[in-house]
Design a protein around this motif. Structure first.
Motif, PDB file in Angstrom:
ATOM      1  N   VAL A  10      35.537  39.411  34.134  1.00  0.00           N
ATOM      2  CA  VAL A  10      36.453  40.396  34.726  1.00  0.00           C
ATOM      3  C   VAL A  10      35.801  41.071  35.932  1.00  0.00           C
ATOM      4  O   VAL A  10      36.412  41.183  37.012  1.00  0.00           O
ATOM      5  N   ALA A  11      34.546  41.473  35.762  1.00  0.00           N
ATOM      6  CA  ALA A  11      33.838  42.156  36.855  1.00  0.00           C
ATOM      7  C   ALA A  11      33.630  41.217  38.039  1.00  0.00           C
ATOM      8  O   ALA A  11      33.841  41.599  39.204  1.00  0.00           O
ATOM      9  N   GLY A  12      33.218  39.994  37.762  1.00  0.00           N
ATOM     10  CA  GLY A  12      32.922  39.040  38.824  1.00  0.00           C
ATOM     11  C   GLY A  12      34.142  38.669  39.642  1.00  0.00           C
ATOM     12  O   GLY A  12      34.091  38.650  40.885  1.00  0.00           O
ATOM     13  N   THR A  13      35.242  38.352  38.961  1.00  0.00           N
ATOM     14  CA  THR A  13      36.453  37.969  39.687  1.00  0.00           C
ATOM     15  C   THR A  13      37.010  39.146  40.485  1.00  0.00           C
ATOM     16  O   THR A  13      37.547  38.963  41.582  1.00  0.00           O
ATOM     17  N   PHE A  14      36.862  40.375  39.937  1.00  0.00           N
ATOM     18  CA  PHE A  14      37.321  41.555  40.676  1.00  0.00           C
ATOM     19  C   PHE A  14      36.488  41.759  41.940  1.00  0.00           C
ATOM     20  O   PHE A  14      37.028  41.975  43.038  1.00  0.00           O
ATOM     21  N   VAL A  15      35.163  41.702  41.793  1.00  0.00           N
ATOM     22  CA  VAL A  15      34.281  41.892  42.948  1.00  0.00           C
ATOM     23  C   VAL A  15      34.544  40.823  44.007  1.00  0.00           C
ATOM     24  O   VAL A  15      34.632  41.115  45.205  1.00  0.00           O
ATOM     25  N   PHE A  16      34.682  39.581  43.561  1.00  0.00           N
ATOM     26  CA  PHE A  16      34.923  38.472  44.486  1.00  0.00           C
ATOM     27  C   PHE A  16      36.215  38.705  45.269  1.00  0.00           C
ATOM     28  O   PHE A  16      36.242  38.589  46.497  1.00  0.00           O
ATOM     29  N   GLY A  17      37.289  39.054  44.547  1.00  0.00           N
ATOM     30  CA  GLY A  17      38.573  39.280  45.191  1.00  0.00           C
ATOM     31  C   GLY A  17      38.572  40.491  46.098  1.00  0.00           C
ATOM     32  O   GLY A  17      39.152  40.466  47.191  1.00  0.00           O
ATOM     33  N   PHE A  18      37.902  41.553  45.672  1.00  0.00           N
ATOM     34  CA  PHE A  18      37.862  42.792  46.450  1.00  0.00           C
ATOM     35  C   PHE A  18      37.117  42.587  47.778  1.00  0.00           C
ATOM     36  O   PHE A  18      37.597  42.989  48.848  1.00  0.00           O
ATOM     37  N   VAL A  19      35.953  41.924  47.698  1.00  0.00           N
ATOM     38  CA  VAL A  19      35.168  41.676  48.909  1.00  0.00           C
ATOM     39  C   VAL A  19      35.927  40.745  49.855  1.00  0.00           C
ATOM     40  O   VAL A  19      35.947  40.953  51.070  1.00  0.00           O
ATOM     41  N   ALA A  20      36.572  39.712  49.286  1.00  0.00           N
ATOM     42  CA  ALA A  20      37.346  38.778  50.109  1.00  0.00           C
ATOM     43  C   ALA A  20      38.505  39.496  50.798  1.00  0.00           C
ATOM     44  O   ALA A  20      38.842  39.205  51.951  1.00  0.00           O
ATOM     45  N   ALA A  21      39.107  40.457  50.099  1.00  0.00           N
ATOM     46  CA  ALA A  21      40.260  41.179  50.652  1.00  0.00           C
ATOM     47  C   ALA A  21      39.858  42.100  51.801  1.00  0.00           C
ATOM     48  O   ALA A  21      40.535  42.152  52.827  1.00  0.00           O
ATOM     49  N   ILE A  22      38.752  42.814  51.632  1.00  0.00           N
ATOM     50  CA  ILE A  22      38.379  43.787  52.662  1.00  0.00           C
ATOM     51  C   ILE A  22      37.658  43.137  53.845  1.00  0.00           C
ATOM     52  O   ILE A  22      37.596  43.717  54.935  1.00  0.00           O
ATOM     53  N   THR A  23      37.098  41.943  53.664  1.00  0.00           N
ATOM     54  CA  THR A  23      36.392  41.262  54.760  1.00  0.00           C
ATOM     55  C   THR A  23      37.162  40.053  55.269  1.00  0.00           C
ATOM     56  O   THR A  23      36.760  39.448  56.265  1.00  0.00           O
ATOM     57  N   ASN A  24      38.241  39.693  54.534  1.00  0.00           N
ATOM     58  CA  ASN A  24      39.069  38.544  54.903  1.00  0.00           C
ATOM     59  C   ASN A  24      38.274  37.239  54.932  1.00  0.00           C
ATOM     60  O   ASN A  24      38.547  36.349  55.735  1.00  0.00           O
ATOM     61  N   SER A  25      37.290  37.141  54.039  1.00  0.00           N
ATOM     62  CA  SER A  25      36.476  35.919  53.967  1.00  0.00           C
ATOM     63  C   SER A  25      35.850  35.786  52.588  1.00  0.00           C
ATOM     64  O   SER A  25      35.188  36.708  52.110  1.00  0.00           O
ATOM     65  N   MET A  26      36.058  34.628  51.970  1.00  0.00           N
ATOM     66  CA  MET A  26      35.433  34.371  50.669  1.00  0.00           C
ATOM     67  C   MET A  26      33.940  34.106  50.805  1.00  0.00           C
ATOM     68  O   MET A  26      33.204  34.205  49.821  1.00  0.00           O
ATOM     69  N   ARG A  27      33.485  33.768  52.007  1.00  0.00           N
ATOM     70  CA  ARG A  27      32.050  33.548  52.212  1.00  0.00           C
ATOM     71  C   ARG A  27      31.256  34.810  51.877  1.00  0.00           C
ATOM     72  O   ARG A  27      30.205  34.754  51.240  1.00  0.00           O
ATOM     73  N   ASN A  28      31.775  35.940  52.307  1.00  0.00           N
ATOM     74  CA  ASN A  28      31.096  37.209  52.020  1.00  0.00           C
ATOM     75  C   ASN A  28      31.029  37.479  50.525  1.00  0.00           C
ATOM     76  O   ASN A  28      30.064  38.068  50.030  1.00  0.00           O
ATOM     77  N   SER A  29      32.053  37.038  49.803  1.00  0.00           N
ATOM     78  CA  SER A  29      32.062  37.200  48.345  1.00  0.00           C
ATOM     79  C   SER A  29      30.917  36.424  47.714  1.00  0.00           C
ATOM     80  O   SER A  29      30.246  36.901  46.789  1.00  0.00           O
ATOM     81  N   PHE A  30      30.665  35.214  48.197  1.00  0.00           N
ATOM     82  CA  PHE A  30      29.565  34.410  47.670  1.00  0.00           C
ATOM     83  C   PHE A  30      28.219  35.075  47.964  1.00  0.00           C
ATOM     84  O   PHE A  30      27.300  35.020  47.137  1.00  0.00           O
ATOM     85  N   PHE A  31      28.101  35.688  49.126  1.00  0.00           N
ATOM     86  CA  PHE A  31      26.856  36.376  49.464  1.00  0.00           C
ATOM     87  C   PHE A  31      26.600  37.535  48.492  1.00  0.00           C
ATOM     88  O   PHE A  31      25.465  37.747  48.049  1.00  0.00           O
ATOM     89  N   ILE A  32      27.664  38.261  48.120  1.00  0.00           N
ATOM     90  CA  ILE A  32      27.536  39.371  47.162  1.00  0.00           C
ATOM     91  C   ILE A  32      27.111  38.836  45.796  1.00  0.00           C
ATOM     92  O   ILE A  32      26.294  39.457  45.099  1.00  0.00           O
ATOM     93  N   LEU A  33      27.659  37.671  45.400  1.00  0.00           N
ATOM     94  CA  LEU A  33      27.280  37.082  44.109  1.00  0.00           C
ATOM     95  C   LEU A  33      25.791  36.768  44.060  1.00  0.00           C
ATOM     96  O   LEU A  33      25.150  36.873  43.000  1.00  0.00           O
ATOM     97  N   ALA A  34      25.221  36.387  45.210  1.00  0.00           N
ATOM     98  CA  ALA A  34      23.788  36.101  45.260  1.00  0.00           C
ATOM     99  C   ALA A  34      22.967  37.338  44.882  1.00  0.00           C
ATOM    100  O   ALA A  34      21.890  37.225  44.276  1.00  0.00           O
TER     101      ALA A  34
END
Length: 436
Positions: free
Chosen positions: A390-414
């Motif tokens: 739940v936390a991971g998918t929320f963070v991934f979606g939130f970062v992708a939404a505010i930066t308009n890029s899923m790449r940034n979401s992967f960087f946060i996961l790192a």
């Protein structure tokens, strides 16, 4: 004949439940059902109506899965406490297995908007059945194998699971992609037959496990107020966790790296499709590649853990997962080698996916105190993973939404992988490092 702890036949029977149920996670959760769901609900710009409200089709599927995870997270500690008190762990495992199997089979009747309620309800119940049974299945590990066997036995389960699910998926894909081979003209029928086959495979092969697994290993004789006593069992385990520093540290690390692992598993396909423009057929090949390589990864890293210990081996896999996230961040959709690069990324994911999953289960098992409440302890392991999803998918979606890029979401996961590495590094100071 009752098989004794450590018996090869008992271990194989336990591991065979992975063979039985893993077809759900590959065919239903990952490959065939999401594509079918998108196809039959894509009309009206992807808007569907459910319970009198309009939803985006992909959002509704996401909400359904999140709801199922929430249900499992709430009820598994309670039910596992009751199961430990009564000694009826196998009965609980059977109930969730049958719930999941029949729910998957019900998806055969999901054909579009008119039957959307079947698709949603079937998705929720199948997920509850799968994850609910896994809690009790995992908790058998300390009861069917000795500590020195846990790494290999856990890896064997995942290897069985990957192999079995690949076999059924290969059959299902031939039916979906070449229906004329089977004389099928209805476009929706191949996928719906796949759902039937998953349920039948799951419930059928699970009988091998249920026939050999023991029930009430500790010969418990529960009193009538077993529900209240089950809650008391849960409270005892909660209190014990406060004093188990090594176990608490591992659960924290497990939570942090599960945020990364589970989010990558769930959203890598979407990333490849929308961000990199990878064709659906190539995505399916990558899914197959990941599962083939995962068999090898589970085997190799289980052997490595015997030489350098579980914690050190887990740290190696976490470093590789971190590099995977950074590599995904650096991928360029315009590169002429993007397909090859994504295949390479998928192969790397496969190598450490089976490894980190099997090692997590065996490491947690080794860290448990001398106890009879295995199901209750493993319910906390399961809840930790669900909250991480739940936390991971929320963070991934939130970062992708505010930066308009899923790449940034992967960087946060790192960053989450880095944090888990730090937590595991501090476990060297605890006594459990001598064991694992």
């Amino acid at each position: 004949m009752v098989l004794q702890k450590g018996d090869k036949k008992l271990i194989n029977a336990w591991a065979f439940y992975d063979w039985a149920n893993s077809v759900y996670s590959l065919v239903i959760a990952t490959a065939v059902f999401p594509i079918y769901y998108e196809a039959v609900t894509s009309g009206n710009n992807g808007m569907v109506q459910f319970l009198g409200r309009d939803f985006n089709n992909s959002s509704l599927l996401s909400y359904s899965l999140s709801f199922s995870f929430l249900i499992v997270a709430l009820m598994s500690p309670i039910l596992s406490g009751i199961a430990d008190y009564t000694g009826n762990k196998k009965r609980f495992m059977q109930f969730f297995c049958y719930l999941g199997s029949f729910s998957v089979m019900s998806l055969f009747f999901f054909k579009g908007q008119d039957t959307l309620w079947i698709g949603v309800l079937g998705t929720i119940l199948a997920s509850i059945g799968f994850w609910g049974s896994i809690v009790f299945y995992n908790s058998y590990l300390p009861e069917i194998a000795f500590p020195e066997q846990h790494d290999r036995v856990s890896a064997k389960g995942f290897m069985f699971g990957y192999a079995g699910s690949l076999l059924l998926l290969a059959f299902n894909l031939t039916m979906v992609m070449m229906p004329e081979w089977y004389g099928i003209s209805d476009a929706s029928l191949p996928a719906r037959i796949s759902f039937l086959s998953v349920g039948i495979w799951w419930i059928g092969f699970a009988q091998i496990t249920f026939y050999h697994l023991p029930n009430n290993v500790f010969h418990k004789k529960p009193e009538k107020d077993y529900i209240f006593k089950g809650f008391r069992e849960l409270k005892v385990v909660l209190n014990n966790l406060k004093d188990l520093k090594g176990l608490k540290q591992f659960l924290i690390a497990f939570f942090l790296y599960s945020i990364g692992v589970q989010t990558v598993i769930l959203l890598a396909g979407l990333f490849g499709k929308k961000e990199l423009g990878i064709d659906t057929s190539k995505l399916i090949i990558i899914i197959l590649l990941i599962n083939v390589v995962a068999i090898l990864g589970a085997y190799l890293f289980s052997r490595l853990s015997e030489k350098i210990g579980n914690i050190n081996t887990l740290k190696i896999t976490i470093v590789i997962w971190g590099f995977i996230c950074v590599a995904a961040y650096l991928l360029d959709a315009k590169s002429k080698f993007i397909d090859i690069q994504f295949y390479a990324l998928g192969g790397t994911i496969g190598m450490v996916l089976g490894a980190i999953q099997s090692l997590s289960r065996s490491t947690y098992s080794k860290l448990l105190p001398d106890t009879k409440e295995h199901a209750t302890y493993f319910s906390f392991f399961d809840v930790t993973e669900k909250i991480a999803i739940v936390a991971g998918t929320f963070v991934f979606g939130f970062v992708a939404a505010i930066t308009n890029s899923m790449r940034n979401s992967f960087f946060i996961l790192a960053i989450f992988f880095l944090m888990s590495f730090v937590v595991l590094s501090f476990m060297k100071k605890t006594e459990v490092e001598e064991v694992i």
